[in-house]
Structures are given as C-alpha cells and as structure tokens.
Write a protein that holds these residues in place. Sequence first.
Motif, mmCIF file in Angstrom:
data_model
loop_
_atom_site.group_PDB
_atom_site.id
_atom_site.type_symbol
_atom_site.label_atom_id
_atom_site.label_comp_id
_atom_site.label_asym_id
_atom_site.label_seq_id
_atom_site.Cartn_x
_atom_site.Cartn_y
_atom_site.Cartn_z
ATOM 1 N N ALA A 356 38.551 48.329 25.538
ATOM 2 C CA ALA A 356 39.563 47.333 25.642
ATOM 3 C C ALA A 356 40.381 47.492 26.848
ATOM 4 O O ALA A 356 40.844 46.373 27.536
ATOM 5 C CB ALA A 356 40.474 47.236 24.153
ATOM 6 N N ASP A 357 40.753 48.807 27.215
ATOM 7 C CA ASP A 357 41.712 49.020 28.414
ATOM 8 C C ASP A 357 40.701 48.543 29.728
ATOM 9 O O ASP A 357 41.290 48.005 30.621
ATOM 10 C CB ASP A 357 41.952 50.463 28.662
ATOM 11 C CG ASP A 357 43.222 50.682 27.448
ATOM 12 O OD1 ASP A 357 43.782 49.751 27.066
ATOM 13 O OD2 ASP A 357 43.234 52.083 27.438
ATOM 14 N N LEU A 358 39.475 49.129 29.814
ATOM 15 C CA LEU A 358 38.603 48.830 30.616
ATOM 16 C C LEU A 358 38.527 47.373 31.238
ATOM 17 O O LEU A 358 38.605 46.668 32.147
ATOM 18 C CB LEU A 358 37.022 49.259 30.691
ATOM 19 C CG LEU A 358 37.074 50.778 30.687
ATOM 20 C CD1 LEU A 358 35.681 51.500 30.406
ATOM 21 C CD2 LEU A 358 37.417 51.488 32.276
ATOM 22 N N LEU A 359 38.099 46.378 29.808
ATOM 23 C CA LEU A 359 37.926 45.138 29.970
ATOM 24 C C LEU A 359 39.415 44.401 30.505
ATOM 25 O O LEU A 359 39.309 43.578 31.359
ATOM 26 C CB LEU A 359 37.851 44.540 28.395
ATOM 27 C CG LEU A 359 37.506 43.061 28.508
ATOM 28 C CD1 LEU A 359 36.223 42.560 29.247
ATOM 29 C CD2 LEU A 359 37.163 42.627 26.985
ATOM 30 N N ALA A 360 40.449 44.997 30.166
ATOM 31 C CA ALA A 360 41.728 44.460 30.496
ATOM 32 C C ALA A 360 41.885 44.634 31.921
ATOM 33 O O ALA A 360 42.680 43.745 32.607
ATOM 34 C CB ALA A 360 42.921 44.827 29.604
ATOM 35 N N GLY A 361 41.420 45.623 32.495
ATOM 36 C CA GLY A 361 41.396 45.988 34.028
ATOM 37 C C GLY A 361 40.756 45.219 34.882
ATOM 38 O O GLY A 361 40.628 45.109 36.076
ATOM 39 N N ALA A 362 39.595 44.224 34.037
ATOM 40 C CA ALA A 362 38.677 43.468 34.891
ATOM 41 C C ALA A 362 39.212 42.157 35.401
ATOM 42 O O ALA A 362 40.387 41.755 34.900
ATOM 43 C CB ALA A 362 37.342 43.006 34.005
ATOM 44 N N PRO A 363 38.886 41.493 36.456
ATOM 45 C CA PRO A 363 39.386 40.401 36.886
ATOM 46 C C PRO A 363 39.445 39.291 35.933
ATOM 47 O O PRO A 363 38.429 39.313 35.038
ATOM 48 C CB PRO A 363 38.492 40.013 37.923
ATOM 49 C CG PRO A 363 37.788 41.162 38.573
ATOM 50 C CD PRO A 363 37.804 41.657 37.184
ATOM 51 N N THR A 364 40.425 38.532 35.928
ATOM 52 C CA THR A 364 40.628 37.231 34.840
ATOM 53 C C THR A 364 40.628 36.030 35.193
ATOM 54 O O THR A 364 40.641 35.095 34.500
ATOM 55 C CB THR A 364 41.800 37.547 33.793
ATOM 56 O OG1 THR A 364 42.736 37.847 34.514
ATOM 57 C CG2 THR A 364 41.465 38.936 32.996
ATOM 58 N N ALA A 365 40.933 35.839 36.436
ATOM 59 C CA ALA A 365 41.416 34.707 37.152
ATOM 60 C C ALA A 365 40.241 33.971 38.215
ATOM 61 O O ALA A 365 40.213 33.018 38.642
ATOM 62 C CB ALA A 365 42.722 34.642 37.795
ATOM 63 N N THR A 366 39.206 34.933 38.676
ATOM 64 C CA THR A 366 38.476 34.588 39.636
ATOM 65 C C THR A 366 37.077 34.861 39.095
ATOM 66 O O THR A 366 36.792 35.658 38.597
ATOM 67 C CB THR A 366 38.694 35.235 41.066
ATOM 68 O OG1 THR A 366 38.480 36.511 40.869
ATOM 69 C CG2 THR A 366 40.039 34.998 41.603
ATOM 70 N N ARG A 367 35.983 33.880 39.794
ATOM 71 C CA ARG A 367 34.731 34.349 39.509
ATOM 72 C C ARG A 367 34.138 35.445 40.297
ATOM 73 O O ARG A 367 34.625 35.643 41.479
ATOM 74 C CB ARG A 367 33.801 32.896 39.804
ATOM 75 C CG ARG A 367 34.256 31.766 38.801
ATOM 76 C CD ARG A 367 32.992 30.750 39.008
ATOM 77 N NE ARG A 367 33.431 29.711 38.127
ATOM 78 C CZ ARG A 367 32.545 28.623 37.918
ATOM 79 N NH1 ARG A 367 31.474 28.655 38.404
ATOM 80 N NH2 ARG A 367 33.087 27.740 36.809
ATOM 81 N N PRO A 368 33.189 36.089 39.810
ATOM 82 C CA PRO A 368 32.626 36.833 40.751
ATOM 83 C C PRO A 368 31.817 36.310 41.871
ATOM 84 O O PRO A 368 31.389 35.331 41.831
ATOM 85 C CB PRO A 368 31.394 37.809 39.693
ATOM 86 C CG PRO A 368 31.200 36.756 38.583
ATOM 87 C CD PRO A 368 32.455 36.206 38.566
ATOM 88 N N ALA A 369 31.522 37.038 42.969
ATOM 89 C CA ALA A 369 30.892 36.774 44.056
ATOM 90 C C ALA A 369 29.559 35.843 43.493
ATOM 91 O O ALA A 369 28.691 36.606 42.803
ATOM 92 C CB ALA A 369 30.509 37.815 45.056
ATOM 93 N N GLY A 370 29.070 35.133 44.297
ATOM 94 C CA GLY A 370 27.745 34.380 43.790
ATOM 95 C C GLY A 370 27.787 33.604 42.783
ATOM 96 O O GLY A 370 26.963 32.498 42.642
ATOM 97 N N ARG A 371 28.890 32.966 42.221
ATOM 98 C CA ARG A 371 29.049 31.807 41.085
ATOM 99 C C ARG A 371 29.502 30.879 41.761
ATOM 100 O O ARG A 371 30.216 30.538 42.686
ATOM 101 C CB ARG A 371 30.176 32.463 40.025
ATOM 102 C CG ARG A 371 29.806 33.564 39.322
ATOM 103 C CD ARG A 371 28.555 33.353 38.434
ATOM 104 N NE ARG A 371 29.134 32.014 37.429
ATOM 105 C CZ ARG A 371 29.619 32.107 36.352
ATOM 106 N NH1 ARG A 371 29.803 33.269 35.933
ATOM 107 N NH2 ARG A 371 29.687 30.993 35.607
#
Length: 371
Positions: A356-371
């Motif tokens: 859950a901590d690792l997931l919370a540290g992932a981007p939440t407001a922008t799409r990954p490159a290539g999307r």
Amino acid sequence: MSPAERADTTVLECSGVGDGGITRVLTEVVRHWPGPQRLRVVAAPPDWAVPPTDPAVQVEVVSRQPADRARAIASAATALRGVTGRADRGTAPATRVLSLSPSLAVRGSRLPVTTVVHDLAFRLWPHGLSGAVRQYRRVSYGTAIGRSARLLCVSARTRHDLLGLYGVPDDRTAVWHPGSSLDTPPGPLPAPLATRAAGGERYLAVTGHAAHKGVEIAVDALPDLPGYVLAVLTGGQRVPEFEAAVARCAATERVLFLDRLPEDGYAATIAGAAAFLMPSHFEGYGLPAAEALRLGTPVVVSPDPALHEATGGRAARMTTWTSRALVDAVTEATTAPRPPVGECGRSWRTATAHLADLLAGAPTATRPAGR
C-alpha cells in the motif's frame, strides 16, 4: 460526505490472476489491506471469495472473469475504463489502480497503473508453453510494461530480468516481497498421507502443479532416499511429465499425488514434512519455500537465485539440477536443527502495508508516457 466516500480507493485489476500463487496474493492482499480504504476488485477469478477484512476496508467485486480468455480481457478493460473514468484526478480522496499481474486489460484504465510482475518465465523458461500462450504473454507483458507508471517486482531477480529483457530502468521499478505467513492453523493431514504417517513413515513434500517445478528430479532421487514418502502437491493440476517420471521410478510405491488441499490441510502437510522441496528450474520468487521455513520446516531449493532470495539463505541449496545434488541437500536439511517457527520472511500484514505504501508513492494525477 460519509466516511466511505472520504476514503481513498484502490482498484485491483485481476484479469491476469489464475490458479496458483497469484490467487493467494490476491486473497491475502485483500484480507490485510489497511483501512480506511475502498477496494474495488475488477475481474476477480470466477470462484474467488472475498476473505474477512479490516472493518474499515470496504470491498466491492466490480466484475468477474468469464471463462474465455479474450472475453475476460475485454470485459476487464471495459470495467476498468468505467471505474477509473469516474475518478477525479489529483483530488482527495485518491483513486489508484493496482494490476496484480501483467494484462492487456490495463489499456482500459483512465488512470496510471502500477503492475506487479511475478516472473518472466515465458521468456526464460518457455518449455511446455504453446506458441499461442507465448505470443499472448509477449503482447500482454509488453503492453503492461509500456503502459504502467510503475512496476513492482516480487524479487530482485525479476527486477534484474526486467532490466535485461525489456530495458526497464530501476527508477520505474521497486522490489516487493510477498508475505509468507499462514494464518490458518494446521488441520488434519490429507487421508492418504495420514495413513502413511500413522505407519511411521516420514515424508518429503514438493510443489508439483507446473512443469517448471522440477518434481522429476525429486522422483529420480527417491530410490536414494530410503524411508521417505514423496508427497506431490498438485493443486489439482496433474503434470504428465511428473506422472511419467513416477511410472519409471524404482520407488513408485513411495510417491503420493495430493489434489487441491484446504488451507488447514496445506499447512498441516507442510508443517509435518521432514523437508519441503523446491527443485524448480525457474522461479520468480518461491512463496511456498518461504511459507515452509516460516512454519519451521527444513527447505531444499534448487540453484535458482529467486529461491535463494525468498528463503533468505536459510534453505539447503542444491549445487546442480540433478538427483544427486537433491539427495545431498535433503541430507543437509534433515540433519540440521529445524528452523525456528515464524522467523523467516514477513507476515502478510507487513507485506500488504508495504504494498500500500509503494502504491501510494506512485503517480496519481498523470498518465504514464505513451498513453
């Protein structure tokens, strides 16, 4: 706004989850997910039952997998598009997407996705896989790797493989080790094994639901391991190569194939074994080996690096993928003191909190490159 509406939401995308260890990961992650949270499960396995959870966690099964693979991917992508399309980006409460195994369905997400990568066996150990399966996995893994904001690898070995085979840099990946605790107390042994144990026979347990598990090595070693029964845990999936190895073995009468076991029967079988064997040709992690050590059972592993990682160097390690090396490792494991119960690996509660901590540290407001 109600407490449920104020809680963050995690969407678990499960279209790549089938029988085996990944289903176990799904169950334990849901069981131990920290609250307050909403979990929305997309493409749950057909027969999967929601486990008991923290009262502060609300679990909703949004959709289940149809039997047909193509329909399963299409329906999961549609459900994921619907769930993520209604989420507000960059606002509280947050919605995050976690795919528990690489899948084409992530193309349907309107939010960034974090994907758990268990192994790259289809590239590194493709033996027995049909051309169609290899092609599907090439496409699904390529899609998931390209479209995921972050990739969580269950071992440093898998992280290394992602770099070597796909050129994924370390800043896009992290290592997440699953938990190894078995919360269900051991119950009775399966009847065939209980009968042999009641007669004073000791047994060795080995996982045997897939061809890469190396059960044929254990079968070939059995004539040089007198006094032991070999219990093959099939998970309900018989492997023809293993049955053929047993048919030509001089100790055929000392091999038991066990079908799918209930949780307490599995725990009892592992805890009661003289040693637990994983002579696997390839592993992305090796969860059963870590579980066995945590139960205080001596463990034998192949030279595979992921198994050495999963067991923290506490297992007796074969020097080669041969029956002679397995016999030597069994002797080492069974003559040493049994491992302390509960000291290897980590609990599922700790592992899930880390996830859950690792997931919370992932981007939440922008799409990954290539999307």
